[in-house]
Design an enzyme around this catalytic site. Structure first.
Site, short mmCIF file in Angstrom:
data_model
loop_
_atom_site.label_atom_id
_atom_site.label_comp_id
_atom_site.label_asym_id
_atom_site.label_seq_id
_atom_site.Cartn_x
_atom_site.Cartn_y
_atom_site.Cartn_z
N GLN A 348 1.31 -1.05 -0.31
CA GLN A 348 0.16 0.60 0.14
C GLN A 348 1.21 1.18 0.29
OE1 GLN A 348 -3.77 -1.18 1.01
NE2 GLN A 348 -3.80 -0.08 -0.51
N THR A 516 1.15 -0.52 7.26
CA THR A 516 -0.21 -1.19 6.46
C THR A 516 0.44 -2.77 6.83
OG1 THR A 516 -1.81 -1.56 5.27
CG2 THR A 516 -0.12 -0.87 4.60
N THR A 517 -0.53 -3.26 6.75
CA THR A 517 -0.73 -4.94 7.09
C THR A 517 -1.84 -5.52 6.27
OG1 THR A 517 -0.57 -5.03 9.59
CG2 THR A 517 -0.92 -6.96 8.73
N HIS A 518 -1.40 -4.81 4.90
CA HIS A 518 -2.24 -5.38 3.62
C HIS A 518 -0.96 -5.32 2.65
CE1 HIS A 518 -4.99 -1.63 5.01
NE2 HIS A 518 -5.26 -2.25 6.01
N ASN A 519 -0.57 -6.82 3.36
CA ASN A 519 0.14 -7.00 1.88
C ASN A 519 -0.65 -7.85 1.04
OD1 ASN A 519 1.02 -7.65 5.35
ND2 ASN A 519 3.09 -7.12 3.65
#
Lengths: 589, 451
Positions: A348, A516-519
């Site tokens: 992100q 962010t933990t939007h992998n």
């Protein structure tokens, strides 16, 4: 010698959002289901009790809800020229652990991608031509369309209990909603939450500038709520402890509030915690899976669990890791473009402006993870990629999520970082700052991928997964464009001072600070087996009885938080299993 | 003098004979209230349904034990009564019971051989059950319930309660009503509700007051004190009739929803009532829970609108109720949040208001209303103190599967703080109940620790 347990119809790997959805929907078919969860069991009471839960040091800083790197982690490098090193201390991203997974500790921002984001390559080709696609960018269309997904987004929003206001109901633009969103067949199941002072100021500034503000779509209950399974939420009290915490108030949308108690009642469903799946076992011909082998932590032994259907519903990184270890596809080679597993890892691109107001008191401790007002005026479907020189976009949001003392003390640049000067700065500025964030898309690139590390192994002796990732100019240019648009808007609000944080071209990925933990990506969906790891129904091209759920399916990341897409895809997948696969198990595409 | 002695001796002899007769002459069993046809068969599922409606499982199943295999301790003023094994195991259960034996247990409180059952077994109420339901229940229990060999602890009460023949005299006082069901003929729905309430549901066992002899003071709707409220094991079983009762303010739909799911827009089921919902009421049809609600709401007046369905699946957004006039002052005081406010109010604001709100109205179906809540304002303070100390749990049900758990605050609050808080909620929003002392809290805390 591994223990072998009795065969199940379905084994589910990971009991977070997608595992819970698969569990309850397939249990309704009468199938015998076992879910294996690596972490511990957890529920609102006793695990998230007040006030023990709202302990910033324990959960916010020491990350008690997260995966322990000593149990599982990745190695990280920025390019093929570097040697990857283990991610020993969680920083940039925070994979969760335990029943409910990331669904218990998220912020609750629940978006649908724009229709154009699901056919982005076509959108680019039709409007500007493929020549604007930069070298090294693996820009793809999703193999599903927005129209196909719409009923499943709606379904997930009802189950998850989302508060918001529609901006586009069946093509008719709605006052006060997001006019740039894809069409919705129904409004959100709960009305929007009230706004805090920062988001009110932002809303006024946006309106004055001719922009189109709307309430952030929130997996946070604005009222008491009953979902389609009869599960319940209570109205949020704005305590400001969402991200990194479990909700003590039944207010945050999570597997615990939306699904699990309904699922646990079903006699044909069982779940086991502290059961870490090590690999998926394939039949001799490699065309189907026979089950999974897992580590039973309590018994201290390996167990082979035979099953007719395997659902991989662990976190994106773990799903890709398991698939690489199990041979559920060929590993991606960035030099040749061959292979699919680990391909199109994306992230992100975020930035923001912090504004200080001497005379405004924002009470930042009154908030929640999905608080605030957003605009989509600079989003993917509003941007002229040809003129702007990048592909992508972002949504902006302003709204405090917390005023926690350790990590949420923004200070004007130049304030000392410690000592009397710092104290004075805190005394003067705490509660007087607000921020506007830009949450941007991230494309996929040949450089950014996942594979098995040649050096490091985990506690089971398996190779760690290696992440090769760096920022790319396209997304950094997008970020700089957002800076150029956001700063004037922020200045129009007349802050005492303001400061920006936007990565610029040349920025290098730093795995230490939280981002962010939007992998996303790594087992992407595709029209053909050559392009991706799973088909449009999240069914692996390699073994038709293995389904891989979650953000690993994303061909590139959207500009939004991924949960709405992840939930929609999960319902899309289980619908296909129920209506097409069970009666005739086969490759569905 | 001689004559006098003779008279005395005769009286003594007569007394002894009468006593022996009282003890030894078998008690007559009641005849069936209806003759079933020789080829009568229960409807499919009827027996299991009656079992659920009668809530047999609740008492006859030990914690962690096999269903209906007995061994659950039931505290009574006379001492601990251990429930019996009613699975069809011939040695330790009721496998050798004839149908007449079975009926006598339900209708007359008599075990085979004429031994009196303790009235913890609600035969005062089961006595009103229809012959066909008793028969269906018997057939089901003999044929469908798995036999479990489980010798349960014998009940041994202290003298004089260990003299079971004394129950014969008690029965003269308690069983003045004839066996069988007499509908009030209000409406088909109400009559069905009346039957379930009076008979299998045995609601009066808790919700009617007790006479000086501990018999139910009000067994049928014809009785003045029927369901006028009782006290059981330190809990108020609130009045289920009268405009002043808590449910007097609920709609028929609210009440039916509460019965089926343990929760509604006003309240949640805790303690014993939670168990009733868990083991019994959630298994009834919607029509029956609606019938029960319509009957109860109609006892003293008009049941109002009787819904067709209850507790529909969502998505349903349920906005919280606003403060009402009675709660306005408290709401204003808590909203102002002055540091000068009393300790109880401050503790409420710090610990409770997130869910129950400054209005005391809570949130529909999830956080119960505290204003006018019978658990909050009851004569018995143990339940409220216990909920604050230890939390509460509303059981999962088919239509509302979430187990609603309120956490306890025992670790966070001292005895005197709990007393201040409990006293505050008992007097806030127009509630008008007496104060709670730190000693009251200490007693509940001590009892909780030993359980």
């Amino acid at each position: 010698m591994a223990r072998q347990d009795k065969k199940r119809d379905v084994v589910i790997v990971g009991l977070g959002w997608t595992g819970s959805i698969a569990g309850i929907e397939l249990a309704q078919e009468g199938l015998d289901i076992l879910a294996l969860e690596r972490g511990h069991d957890q529920n609102t009471v006793p695990n998230f009790e007040y006030p023990q839960q709202i302990d910033e040091l324990k959960y916010g800083v020491r990350l008690k809800m997260m995966q322990k790197p000593s149990h599982q982690t990745v190695t990280v490098r920025r390019s093929g020229d570097e040697t990857a090193l283990p991610y020993r201390s969680l920083g940039s991203f925070l994979p969760g652990n335990g029943v409910g997974g990331a669904g218990t500790h998220w912020n609750g921002l629940n978006w649908r991608p724009q229709p154009e984001e699901l056919r982005l390559r076509s959108h680019v080709r039709e409007n500007w031509g493929e020549q604007i696609i930069p070298e090294g960018m693996n820009l793809l269309d999703y193999p599903v369309t927005y129209d196909e997904m719409e009923p499943f987004y709606t379904r997930f929003e009802k189950v998850a209990g989302i508060s918001g206001k529609a901006g586009n109901l069946n093509g008719v633009i709605q006052e006060g909603g997001n006019p740039f969103e894809g069409w919705r067949s129904e409004d959100y199941p709960m009305p929007p939450l009230p706004t805090t002072w920062d988001s009110t100021k932002f809303q006024e500034a946006c309106t004055a500038a001719g922009l189109h503000p709307f309430h952030a779509p929130a997996g946070i209950a604005s009222t008491a709520y009953v979902n389609p399974y009869g599960m319940q939420m209570g109205p949020c009290n704005f305590c400001g402890f969402c991200e990194r915490f479990g909700c003590y108030q039944y207010s945050k949308s999570s597997p615990q509030t939306a699904i699990l108690d309904a699922l646990k009642r079903m006699p044909n469903f069982e779940y086991r915690t502290e059961s870490e799946v090590l690999r998926v076992e394939l039949a001799a011909d490699g065309k189907t899976a026979t089950g999974v082998t897992y580590w039973d932590e309590k018994a201290g032994e390996e167990v082979f669990q035979p099953a007719d259907i395997v659902i991989l519903s662990s976190y994106q990184l773990n799903n890709v890791h398991l698939m690489l270890l199990s041979g559920l596809g060929e590993a991606y080679d960035p030099l040749t473009g061959e292979g699919t597993l680990g391909k199109n890892y994306a992230y992100q691109m975020n930035g923001g402006v912090t504004l200080f107001f001497e005379d405004d008191n924002f009470n930042p401790f009154v908030g929640h993870g999905a608080n605030g007002v957003c605009i989509d005026d600079f989003s993917v479907n509003q941007n002229d990629f040809g003129a702007l020189g990048f592909i992508g976009g972002s949504y902006w949001r302003s709204g405090t999520f917390n005023g926690q003392p350790i990590r949420s003390m923004p200070l004007p640049k130049g304030t000392p970082g410690w000592g009397a000067g710092w104290k004075e700065g805190i005394g003067k500025w705490y509660g007087h700052a607000m921020s506007i964030g830009s949450h941007g898309s991230h494309m996929s690139y040949a450089n950014n991928h996942l594979d098995l590390d040649p050096t490091y192994t985990d506690r089971h002796g398996r190779p760690l997964m290696r992440m090769t990732f760096n920022w790319q100019d396209n997304d950094l240019r997008m970020n700089q464009y957002m800076k150029s648009q956001m700063e004037p808007l922020a200045a129009s609000m007349n802050p005492t001072s303001m400061q920006s944080g936007f990565k610029d071209v040349g920025a290098q990925y730093d795995v230490r600070p939280y981002q962010t933990t939007h992998n996303t990506g790594g087992h992407i969906m595709s029209e053909t087996p050559a392009e991706g790891a799973v088909n449009k129904f999240s069914q692996t091209w390699k073994a038709h009885n293995v389904f891989a759920m979650g953000a690993g399916n994303f061909v590139q990341n959207t500009q939004y938080n991924p949960t709405g897409m992840v939930g929609g895809l999960a319902y899309h997948t289980v619908h296909a299993i129920r209506t097409q696969y069970l009666s005739n198990p086969r490759p569905l595409v | 003098m001689k004559t006098f002695l003779k008279v005395i001796a005769t009286l003594v002899v007569l007394g002894v004979v009468a006593l022996l007769a009282f003890i030894l002459v078998p008690v007559q069993r009641s005849a069936p209230t209806e003759q079933l046809a020789a080829d009568w068969q229960p409807q499919p599922g009827q027996g299991e349904y009656v079992l659920n409606a009668s809530d047999c499982v609740a008492c006859h199943t030990a914690d962690g034990g096999a269903p209906l295999a007995g061994g659950r301790p039931i505290e009574s003023p006379m001492g601990t009564i251990w429930s019996t094994n009613i699975t069809p195991d011939p040695e330790t259960g009721i496998g050798n019971w004839s149908y007449d034996d079975f009926r006598a247990a339900l209708v007359d409180g008599l075990a085979p051989g004429g031994r009196h059952l303790y009235p913890a077994m609600p035969y005062e109420n089961y006595r009103l059950m229809k012959e066909e339901d008793i028969r269906a229940l018997y057939d089901y229990m003999m044929a469908e319930v798995p036999a479990v060999k489980n010798a349960v602890q014998e009940t041994s009460l202290d003298f004089p309660f260990n003299m079971r023949f004394g129950i014969r005299a008690w029965n003269w006082l308690a069983l003045t009503h004839a066996p069988g069901f007499t509908p009030a003929d209000s409406s088909e729905i109400s009559d069905r509700g009346q039957y379930l309430v009076e008979g299998p549901g045995h609601c009066a066992a808790c919700h009617s007051p007790r006479s000086p002899f501990m018999a139910q003071d009000g067994v049928t709707v014809a009785d003045d004190h029927f369901l006028a409220g009782g006290v059981v094991g330190g809990w108020n079983a609130p009045a289920l009739r009268g405009s002043a009762s808590e449910i007097g303010k609920w709609s028929t739909g609210d009440l039916a929803t509460y019965l089926a799911t343990g929760r509604n827009s006003h309240s949640t089921a805790n303690g014993e009532m939670g168990l009733v919902v868990e083991h019994s009421l959630q298994h009834l049809t919607d029509a029956d829970n609606i019938a029960i609600a319509a009957f109860l709401k109609g006892i003293d007046g008009d049941a109002g609108e009787v819904p067709q369905t209850l507790a529909a699946a969502g998505p349903t957004a349920l906005p919280p109720a606003e403060a009402d006039a009675a709660g306005a002052d408290t709401t204003a005081m808590l909203t102002e949040a002055s540091p000068e406010m009393p300790l109880g109010a401050r503790l409420y604001l710090d610990n409770c208001s997130g869910c129950h709100f400054v209005t005391g109205k809570g949130a529909p179906e999830i956080f119960p209303e505290l204003a006018g809540n019978s658990l909050v304002t009851g004569s018995e303070t143990t339940p409220l103190i216990s909920v604050i100390l230890n939390g509460a749990e509303v059981p999962s049900s088919a239509k509302r599967p979430m187990v609603l758990r309120m956490q306890g605050y025992g670790k966070r609050l001292s005895d005197s703080e709990v007393a201040e808080l409990a006293t505050f909620v008992r007097t806030a929003w127009g509630n008008d109940a007496g104060a709670v002392t730190a000693a009251d809290v200490a007693a509940v805390r001590k009892a909780s620790a030993t359980h």
